[in-house]
Design a protein around this motif. Structure first.
Motif, PDB file in Angstrom:
ATOM      1  N   VAL A  86      18.153  65.572   8.570  1.00  0.00           N
ATOM      2  CA  VAL A  86      19.494  66.133   8.678  1.00  0.00           C
ATOM      3  C   VAL A  86      19.729  66.482  10.141  1.00  0.00           C
ATOM      4  O   VAL A  86      18.867  67.093  10.790  1.00  0.00           O
ATOM      5  N   ARG A  87      20.902  66.108  10.660  1.00  0.00           N
ATOM      6  CA  ARG A  87      21.149  66.232  12.100  1.00  0.00           C
ATOM      7  C   ARG A  87      22.493  66.919  12.365  1.00  0.00           C
ATOM      8  O   ARG A  87      23.551  66.283  12.293  1.00  0.00           O
ATOM      9  N   PRO A  88      22.506  68.202  12.664  1.00  0.00           N
ATOM     10  CA  PRO A  88      23.756  68.838  13.124  1.00  0.00           C
ATOM     11  C   PRO A  88      24.001  68.492  14.590  1.00  0.00           C
ATOM     12  O   PRO A  88      23.069  68.428  15.396  1.00  0.00           O
ATOM     13  N   ILE A  89      25.265  68.269  14.945  1.00  0.00           N
ATOM     14  CA  ILE A  89      25.623  67.827  16.291  1.00  0.00           C
ATOM     15  C   ILE A  89      26.809  68.642  16.797  1.00  0.00           C
ATOM     16  O   ILE A  89      27.776  68.874  16.067  1.00  0.00           O
ATOM     17  N   PHE A  90      26.725  69.072  18.041  1.00  0.00           N
ATOM     18  CA  PHE A  90      27.859  69.708  18.720  1.00  0.00           C
ATOM     19  C   PHE A  90      28.504  68.684  19.638  1.00  0.00           C
ATOM     20  O   PHE A  90      27.823  68.027  20.441  1.00  0.00           O
ATOM     21  N   ASN A  91      29.833  68.517  19.550  1.00  0.00           N
ATOM     22  CA  ASN A  91      30.559  67.525  20.347  1.00  0.00           C
ATOM     23  C   ASN A  91      31.589  68.170  21.258  1.00  0.00           C
ATOM     24  O   ASN A  91      32.184  69.199  20.922  1.00  0.00           O
ATOM     25  N   PHE A  92      31.784  67.549  22.396  1.00  0.00           N
ATOM     26  CA  PHE A  92      32.809  67.980  23.355  1.00  0.00           C
ATOM     27  C   PHE A  92      33.411  66.733  23.972  1.00  0.00           C
ATOM     28  O   PHE A  92      32.755  65.694  24.107  1.00  0.00           O
ATOM     29  N   SER A  93      34.685  66.805  24.342  1.00  0.00           N
ATOM     30  CA  SER A  93      35.377  65.624  24.869  1.00  0.00           C
ATOM     31  C   SER A  93      36.463  66.031  25.849  1.00  0.00           C
ATOM     32  O   SER A  93      36.916  67.175  25.879  1.00  0.00           O
ATOM     33  N   LEU A  94      36.905  65.054  26.636  1.00  0.00           N
ATOM     34  CA  LEU A  94      37.958  65.242  27.626  1.00  0.00           C
ATOM     35  C   LEU A  94      38.752  63.950  27.703  1.00  0.00           C
ATOM     36  O   LEU A  94      38.177  62.852  27.739  1.00  0.00           O
ATOM     37  N   GLY A  95      40.092  64.068  27.709  1.00  0.00           N
ATOM     38  CA  GLY A  95      40.923  62.874  27.734  1.00  0.00           C
ATOM     39  C   GLY A  95      42.211  63.076  28.503  1.00  0.00           C
ATOM     40  O   GLY A  95      42.615  64.197  28.818  1.00  0.00           O
ATOM     41  N   LYS A  96      42.882  61.964  28.795  1.00  0.00           N
ATOM     42  CA  LYS A  96      44.159  61.985  29.521  1.00  0.00           C
ATOM     43  C   LYS A  96      45.044  60.866  28.994  1.00  0.00           C
ATOM     44  O   LYS A  96      44.583  59.756  28.726  1.00  0.00           O
ATOM     45  N   VAL A  97      46.335  61.177  28.854  1.00  0.00           N
ATOM     46  CA  VAL A  97      47.356  60.196  28.502  1.00  0.00           C
ATOM     47  C   VAL A  97      48.338  60.114  29.656  1.00  0.00           C
ATOM     48  O   VAL A  97      48.835  61.147  30.132  1.00  0.00           O
ATOM     49  N   ALA A  98      48.617  58.908  30.134  1.00  0.00           N
ATOM     50  CA  ALA A  98      49.540  58.704  31.245  1.00  0.00           C
ATOM     51  C   ALA A  98      50.680  57.807  30.802  1.00  0.00           C
ATOM     52  O   ALA A  98      50.471  56.807  30.105  1.00  0.00           O
TER      53      ALA A  98
ATOM     54  N   ASN B  84      55.808  58.454  34.896  1.00  0.00           N
ATOM     55  CA  ASN B  84      54.548  58.941  35.463  1.00  0.00           C
ATOM     56  C   ASN B  84      54.153  60.325  34.951  1.00  0.00           C
ATOM     57  O   ASN B  84      53.495  61.088  35.657  1.00  0.00           O
ATOM     58  N   GLY B  85      54.545  60.655  33.737  1.00  0.00           N
ATOM     59  CA  GLY B  85      54.112  61.906  33.129  1.00  0.00           C
ATOM     60  C   GLY B  85      52.674  61.808  32.642  1.00  0.00           C
ATOM     61  O   GLY B  85      52.152  60.720  32.401  1.00  0.00           O
ATOM     62  N   THR B  86      51.998  62.951  32.492  1.00  0.00           N
ATOM     63  CA  THR B  86      50.616  62.966  32.028  1.00  0.00           C
ATOM     64  C   THR B  86      50.418  64.061  30.983  1.00  0.00           C
ATOM     65  O   THR B  86      51.134  65.057  30.976  1.00  0.00           O
ATOM     66  N   MET B  87      49.434  63.842  30.128  1.00  0.00           N
ATOM     67  CA  MET B  87      49.028  64.846  29.159  1.00  0.00           C
ATOM     68  C   MET B  87      47.506  64.891  29.155  1.00  0.00           C
ATOM     69  O   MET B  87      46.849  63.883  28.903  1.00  0.00           O
ATOM     70  N   ASN B  88      46.946  66.049  29.474  1.00  0.00           N
ATOM     71  CA  ASN B  88      45.499  66.239  29.462  1.00  0.00           C
ATOM     72  C   ASN B  88      45.096  66.921  28.156  1.00  0.00           C
ATOM     73  O   ASN B  88      45.842  67.735  27.609  1.00  0.00           O
ATOM     74  N   ALA B  89      43.913  66.597  27.676  1.00  0.00           N
ATOM     75  CA  ALA B  89      43.451  67.174  26.418  1.00  0.00           C
ATOM     76  C   ALA B  89      41.936  67.363  26.465  1.00  0.00           C
ATOM     77  O   ALA B  89      41.217  66.550  27.049  1.00  0.00           O
ATOM     78  N   TYR B  90      41.486  68.444  25.859  1.00  0.00           N
ATOM     79  CA  TYR B  90      40.055  68.651  25.670  1.00  0.00           C
ATOM     80  C   TYR B  90      39.791  68.779  24.178  1.00  0.00           C
ATOM     81  O   TYR B  90      40.675  69.129  23.391  1.00  0.00           O
ATOM     82  N   GLY B  91      38.565  68.475  23.797  1.00  0.00           N
ATOM     83  CA  GLY B  91      38.214  68.524  22.387  1.00  0.00           C
ATOM     84  C   GLY B  91      36.901  69.231  22.156  1.00  0.00           C
ATOM     85  O   GLY B  91      35.957  69.096  22.945  1.00  0.00           O
ATOM     86  N   LEU B  92      36.834  70.008  21.100  1.00  0.00           N
ATOM     87  CA  LEU B  92      35.615  70.671  20.663  1.00  0.00           C
ATOM     88  C   LEU B  92      35.447  70.411  19.171  1.00  0.00           C
ATOM     89  O   LEU B  92      36.421  70.424  18.418  1.00  0.00           O
TER      90      LEU B  92
ATOM     91  N   LYS C   3      54.742  52.225  28.483  1.00  0.00           N
ATOM     92  CA  LYS C   3      53.325  51.906  28.419  1.00  0.00           C
ATOM     93  C   LYS C   3      52.570  53.216  28.557  1.00  0.00           C
ATOM     94  O   LYS C   3      52.578  53.836  29.620  1.00  0.00           O
ATOM     95  N   TRP C   4      51.940  53.670  27.483  1.00  0.00           N
ATOM     96  CA  TRP C   4      51.139  54.887  27.522  1.00  0.00           C
ATOM     97  C   TRP C   4      49.664  54.507  27.457  1.00  0.00           C
ATOM     98  O   TRP C   4      49.227  53.860  26.505  1.00  0.00           O
ATOM     99  N   THR C   5      48.904  54.917  28.462  1.00  0.00           N
ATOM    100  CA  THR C   5      47.479  54.607  28.534  1.00  0.00           C
ATOM    101  C   THR C   5      46.671  55.876  28.300  1.00  0.00           C
ATOM    102  O   THR C   5      46.966  56.925  28.871  1.00  0.00           O
ATOM    103  N   SER C   6      45.661  55.762  27.465  1.00  0.00           N
ATOM    104  CA  SER C   6      44.805  56.902  27.136  1.00  0.00           C
ATOM    105  C   SER C   6      43.361  56.562  27.445  1.00  0.00           C
ATOM    106  O   SER C   6      42.883  55.466  27.129  1.00  0.00           O
ATOM    107  N   ILE C   7      42.656  57.495  28.101  1.00  0.00           N
ATOM    108  CA  ILE C   7      41.222  57.352  28.342  1.00  0.00           C
ATOM    109  C   ILE C   7      40.541  58.652  27.907  1.00  0.00           C
ATOM    110  O   ILE C   7      41.125  59.730  27.991  1.00  0.00           O
ATOM    111  N   SER C   8      39.316  58.537  27.415  1.00  0.00           N
ATOM    112  CA  SER C   8      38.610  59.727  26.945  1.00  0.00           C
ATOM    113  C   SER C   8      37.111  59.513  27.050  1.00  0.00           C
ATOM    114  O   SER C   8      36.618  58.382  27.029  1.00  0.00           O
TER     115      SER C   8
END
Length: 314
Positions: A138-150, A173-181, A116-121
């Motif tokens: 016209v709308r330019p947008i800058f995005n940033f994100s943060l997530g974790k997989v357990a 109980n392993g984890t994977m952290n991720a950031y997004g730009l 069972k792998w759960t992801s939240i972001s």
């Protein structure tokens, strides 16, 4: 008697040694890969960190592949502060449940390992509106994100008495952290009149997801792009409610996926259609001026979904 005892002890010791030698290390069978599936999870996360109506609710089951099932949900939205201050802000929270099944073997025996792998972001965005014509911006947008997989192993610990490879460490109980730009470019059309209201958005989004402070076996990255067309039509229904016209609402959207997330779930596009109604409570001294209820249906190759959304204007 002593000779017999010594013979028995020697035979027992020899049997134990032979058993230890004959019990090889368990490893994932050919075709099963923690790294490949973890990269797929990161690609799946890109659906969540890009604001997309079509991917806001997914339920997938593929019985013939490792990807046994997937459930994904997203809650988000965005708005421009005002015409005088055309600052655009958006945000989203998302969660998903991914249930792969791996096969482990020691060369003699094969065992299934259901996970069972759960992801939240979470995702945020800041943009600015540049008018180019009447009702068009016209709308330019800058995005940033943060997530974790357990990873949460839900199976009897049959391997406790067996030697296992390094790739199994992430299972328990392993984890994977991720950031997004990333960013997006949106073309927005909005027409408001007494007869009807029309909203239409064409959006091109791109995000780079990178793991950090994660188990070495599942570190990686994903680059994803999405092209999305969304439109909404609102008009009076001829009925009144709360002393205001009761409006009916029609919606449609189409999303095409590129990059690493394209085809990771067996499709490269999704569409939605929706219908509902909108209540206008502005005639009363309440904080909420409008409330909108919409039922949506999502469809694409081998996938489908439905849901009800509630939106409020203040």
């Amino acid at each position: 008697m002593n000779i017999m005892r010594l013979t028995v002890l020697c035979c027992s010791a020899l049997s134990a040694v032979c058993f230890a030698v004959e019990k090889p290390e368990y490893r994932l069978s050919e075709g099963s890969s923690v790294q490949r599936s973890a990269n797929a999870v990161l690609s799946l996360m890109s659906y969540s960190v890009i604001l997309d109506l079509a991917a806001s609710s997914l339920s997938i089951r593929e019985a013939q592949t490792e990807n046994k099932s997937l459930m994904m949900t997203q809650l988000g939205g965005g708005a421009t502060i005002s015409k005088e201050v055309p600052l655009y802000l958006e945000g989203a929270l998302a969660a998903s449940r991914y249930d792969p099944t791996f096969v482990a073997t020691n060369g003699q025996d094969h065992r299934n390992i259901p996970l069972k792998w759960t992801s939240i972001s979470g995702t945020g965005g800041v943009g600015w509106d540049f008018p180019i014509a009447e009702n068009w911006v016209v709308r330019p947008i800058f995005n940033f994100s943060l997530g974790k997989v357990a990873s949460d192993l839900k199976v009897a610990n049959w391997w406790i008495n067996y030697k296992t490879g390094e790739e199994f460490k992430f299972f328990d109980n392993g984890t994977m952290n991720a950031y997004g730009l990333g960013g997006a470019l949106m073309l927005d059309y909005e027409l408001v009149s007494l007869e009807h209201e029309i909203d239409m958005e064409l959006r091109l989004s791109q995000v780079h997801l990178q793991s950090f402070k994660s188990d070495d076996a599942v570190s990686g990255h994903a680059d994803s792009q999405t092209a999305n067309l969304w439109t909404r039509y609102r008009a009076p229904s001829g009925m009144t409610f709360l002393n205001r016209p009761l409006r009916y609402v029609l919606e449609a959207s189409h999303s095409h996926y590129f990059g690493d997330q394209a085809g990771v779930m067996g499709f490269d596009y999704l569409s939605t259609v929706g219908a509902g109604f909108e209540i206008d409570s502005s005639d009363y001294p309440v904080f909420v001026s409008r409330t909108r209820f919409i039922m949506r249906f999502m469809f694409g190759p081998n996938v489908s979904g439905g849901g009800v959304s509630i939106a409020m204007s203040f």
